[in-house]
Write a protein that holds these residues in place. Sequence first.
Motif, mmCIF file in Angstrom:
data_model
loop_
_atom_site.group_PDB
_atom_site.id
_atom_site.type_symbol
_atom_site.label_atom_id
_atom_site.label_comp_id
_atom_site.label_asym_id
_atom_site.label_seq_id
_atom_site.Cartn_x
_atom_site.Cartn_y
_atom_site.Cartn_z
ATOM 1 N N GLN A 438 7.132 10.474 5.467
ATOM 2 C CA GLN A 438 6.587 9.454 4.915
ATOM 3 C C GLN A 438 5.238 9.104 5.498
ATOM 4 O OE1 GLN A 438 9.135 5.837 4.390
ATOM 5 N NE2 GLN A 438 7.378 4.637 5.267
ATOM 6 N N ALA A 439 4.923 9.185 6.778
ATOM 7 C CA ALA A 439 3.868 8.864 7.299
ATOM 8 C C ALA A 439 2.822 9.736 6.891
ATOM 9 C CB ALA A 439 3.893 8.553 8.542
ATOM 10 N N GLN A 440 3.098 11.186 6.711
ATOM 11 C CA GLN A 440 2.310 12.237 6.664
ATOM 12 C C GLN A 440 1.739 12.226 5.001
ATOM 13 O OE1 GLN A 440 0.722 14.237 8.620
ATOM 14 N NE2 GLN A 440 2.035 13.697 10.317
ATOM 15 N N ALA A 441 2.776 11.965 4.028
ATOM 16 C CA ALA A 441 2.486 11.996 2.579
ATOM 17 C C ALA A 441 1.750 10.554 2.375
ATOM 18 C CB ALA A 441 3.725 11.507 2.028
ATOM 19 N N CYS A 442 1.699 9.425 3.222
ATOM 20 C CA CYS A 442 0.813 8.393 2.837
ATOM 21 C C CYS A 442 -0.612 8.599 3.519
ATOM 22 C CB CYS A 442 1.290 7.327 3.518
ATOM 23 S SG CYS A 442 2.842 6.630 2.981
ATOM 24 N N VAL A 443 -0.614 9.402 4.642
ATOM 25 C CA VAL A 443 -2.040 9.750 4.972
ATOM 26 C C VAL A 443 -2.676 10.668 4.181
ATOM 27 C CG1 VAL A 443 -3.252 10.979 6.847
ATOM 28 C CG2 VAL A 443 -1.465 9.395 7.431
ATOM 29 N N ASP A 444 -1.811 11.706 3.578
ATOM 30 C CA ASP A 444 -2.559 12.574 2.438
ATOM 31 C C ASP A 444 -2.723 11.799 1.404
ATOM 32 O OD1 ASP A 444 -2.716 15.364 1.530
ATOM 33 O OD2 ASP A 444 -1.754 14.434 0.030
ATOM 34 N N LEU A 624 11.524 12.057 -4.423
ATOM 35 C CA LEU A 624 10.932 11.207 -5.758
ATOM 36 C C LEU A 624 10.806 9.703 -4.991
ATOM 37 C CD1 LEU A 624 14.003 11.749 -8.248
ATOM 38 C CD2 LEU A 624 11.476 12.251 -8.556
ATOM 39 N N ARG A 625 11.453 9.275 -3.845
ATOM 40 C CA ARG A 625 11.178 8.250 -3.050
ATOM 41 C C ARG A 625 9.742 8.508 -2.531
ATOM 42 N NH1 ARG A 625 11.505 7.282 2.378
ATOM 43 N NH2 ARG A 625 11.544 4.954 2.925
ATOM 44 N N LEU A 626 9.708 9.485 -1.745
ATOM 45 C CA LEU A 626 8.000 9.543 -1.199
ATOM 46 C C LEU A 626 7.056 9.287 -2.446
ATOM 47 C CD1 LEU A 626 8.368 12.561 1.559
ATOM 48 C CD2 LEU A 626 8.405 9.690 1.685
ATOM 49 N N ASP A 627 7.254 9.993 -3.585
ATOM 50 C CA ASP A 627 6.385 10.012 -4.713
ATOM 51 C C ASP A 627 6.301 8.516 -4.901
ATOM 52 O OD1 ASP A 627 5.453 12.411 -4.808
ATOM 53 O OD2 ASP A 627 7.068 13.052 -6.174
ATOM 54 N N ALA A 628 7.307 7.818 -5.213
ATOM 55 C CA ALA A 628 7.555 6.481 -5.646
ATOM 56 C C ALA A 628 6.719 5.397 -4.505
ATOM 57 C CB ALA A 628 8.871 5.887 -5.710
ATOM 58 N N ILE A 629 6.516 5.679 -3.375
ATOM 59 C CA ILE A 629 5.814 4.922 -2.313
ATOM 60 C C ILE A 629 4.354 5.128 -2.811
ATOM 61 C CG2 ILE A 629 5.257 4.805 0.030
ATOM 62 C CD1 ILE A 629 8.314 5.578 0.688
ATOM 63 N N ILE A 630 3.909 6.359 -2.812
ATOM 64 C CA ILE A 630 2.463 6.484 -3.104
ATOM 65 C C ILE A 630 2.076 5.953 -4.197
ATOM 66 C CG2 ILE A 630 0.563 8.339 -3.260
ATOM 67 C CD1 ILE A 630 1.943 8.129 -0.415
ATOM 68 N N ASP A 631 2.854 6.072 -5.508
ATOM 69 C CA ASP A 631 2.505 5.508 -6.666
ATOM 70 C C ASP A 631 2.437 3.987 -6.646
ATOM 71 O OD1 ASP A 631 2.681 8.119 -7.739
ATOM 72 O OD2 ASP A 631 4.432 8.001 -8.683
ATOM 73 N N TRP A 632 3.499 3.381 -5.933
ATOM 74 C CA TRP A 632 3.508 2.070 -6.022
ATOM 75 C C TRP A 632 2.293 1.421 -5.119
ATOM 76 C CZ3 TRP A 632 5.619 -1.956 -8.303
ATOM 77 C CH2 TRP A 632 5.406 -3.141 -7.761
ATOM 78 N N PHE A 633 1.915 2.043 -3.985
ATOM 79 C CA PHE A 633 0.649 1.456 -3.213
ATOM 80 C C PHE A 633 -0.675 1.765 -3.876
ATOM 81 C CE2 PHE A 633 3.596 1.274 0.618
ATOM 82 C CZ PHE A 633 3.516 -0.133 0.490
ATOM 83 N N ASP A 634 -0.503 2.813 -4.690
ATOM 84 C CA ASP A 634 -1.884 3.132 -5.285
ATOM 85 C C ASP A 634 -2.122 2.309 -6.498
ATOM 86 O OD1 ASP A 634 -2.421 5.406 -3.729
ATOM 87 O OD2 ASP A 634 -2.093 7.017 -5.392
#
Length: 648
Positions: A438-444, A624-634
């Motif tokens: 999760q942390a790595q996906a958010c940094v990316d 899908l959860r990781l993608d949803a996290i990025i989509d939401w914050f974006d």
Amino acid sequence: MKASDLGLIQSIGSPSLSPDGGHAVVSVERVDLAADRYYADLWLVPLDGGPAPSRLTSGELDREPCWSPDGRWLAFTRSVAGSGPQLYLLPAAGGDPRRLTSHPLGVSSPRWAPDSATLAYVARVPEAGRYVAPIAQTAASEPPRRITELRYREDGVGYTIGRRKQIFGVDLADGAVSQYTAGDADHEFAAWSPDGTRLAFVAARHADRDTVPARDVFVMSTSDGHVTPVTQTSLRASHPVFSARGDQVYFLGTEIGDRFNETYLNPTSLWVAELTDTGALPAERLTDAETMDLVPTAAGPALAVTDQGVLAMVARRGAVDLVRVEAGGDVVDVISGPTQVLGYDAVGGLVVAAVASDTEAGELSCVTPTGVRRLTAFGATLSAAAPVAPMREVAGTAADGHPVHGWILRPLGAGPFPVILAVHGGPHRYFGWRLLDQAQACVDAGYVVVMGNPRGSAGYGAEHGRAVRHAFGDVDVQDLMALVDIAVDDFGGDPDRVGVIGASYGGFMAAWLAATSDRFASAIVDRATVDWCDSDIDDDVDYTHLYIGADPETQRIKSPLTFAEDVSIPVLVMVAEQDLRCPPSQGRRFFSALKRAGQHTELLSFPGASHMFHDSGSPRHRELRLDAIIDWFDGTMKSRGQDMSNPG
């Protein structure tokens, strides 16, 4: 690293050493996103610098390798076609594995008898007419469950009554299976005595286990079934192991405290009890309760007796170190540093361990007289395809003067970057030197990620852990806010674009901060408890009593749901539909309250998922959860600042 890179991560289990010390075997697990499933194979790793590691098996899910004391056999568990794991036996000299067990609900934790003739293991025994197909396919026709205890379900398992864990043994010569334990209690953590005549195990056999959540150590004679209690229902015990002479039992134990217990506020220590002809003497604690918190492993031994002392793992400020507790009480580091030991094995003076770090999911290492030597490179595929961001250790001071410790991950570039505060679960879990997808996906995606261990986290001493007793949403908030300040002041974080995410206790904290703080621009409340007045958490502890207190008004004013109308930021609520730890009804109620108040909110509900699905659930759900996290914050923080389409 992106969500789609989950399939590049190879995770390793606890290793098993050959009796001659020449090789280790370890299970290596990977995700297949396209097939939405996991695969795990056994790998043979030479310790002498010889040939490269080689794959031993190519089953579907091969785990828990266990080398026989005579070196002739390798036992392991294998799951095939979605069925429960069964016990298999592989000749060390080569050949095909053969199946040893056929338990309808699967087996776990194989342990060899010293003579290599018998394997002990754990299996759930289903009540007649339940849990096993084809009867389970017609559940509507089953009789109702008669429930008389508070603890009758377990997240990821479901109902536990009517399918208790029992300890069995299988004879290699004729395949005969013996059931060693019975009764309406879970029996686990089997360990053989050096002479092979006794088994130590752990169970909660006491009548008042509803309100006294102890687990006792017992020793059983395998010849006549006679059972001797080793502990006296004052500890939550696990992972017993006999001394070399068989006259003592070492084990991990946590003091349970008051009614409904405060086990989760107390550290786990190493204990020893002396065995006599008439029973066991009172157990003695061997490690300091105020400064050391020992860590059990998910699989494999947590303790190992050597000529120099007892090996154990200890949590220290986000690290998990391997230490040796010597006879005089001295504690000597065996593997330490900015890493986490996941599991280990020891033969004689040789130690092999699975070790993770902030950029590696886990590799095997061997302890030598000159240091720690790396044996594998299972993470090479990930590091070559998707380089990961290192964690930067930080320290600061909370508003009340308490020291604060954590980590920050930062994208490349000058910033300013939006910030995501991640809050771990527990609260007595901890972030640390471990690769976190999760942390790595958010940094990316261009975010500064803040991860800290506020008061309540494990690994900082007993006082630090007990600080959240009746104090959720108080001192822990101060610690987290200090870490956000560091991210903004020293790591290019944008003070106007700070989001918060957490699951379980972290989900409570995300909801609490969304409702009571003006510091945040967006929040993700994941698998949370938001109403302490109506919580239905299935665990061995009454969280409401422990962390909030018994007063109904205090419970109300400590519930984020009470202040849902005060939330002014976008909130994504996530629930797992089969979550028995933090029931999905809690998240649904928070979503409904926000929606009725006219707030910007959405509910993301994962079918069939249990509480820990982000680590071990459906690979597709994890992606899908990781993608949803990025989509939401974006989507909720872009409009508050610069365009993030090309961060950094």
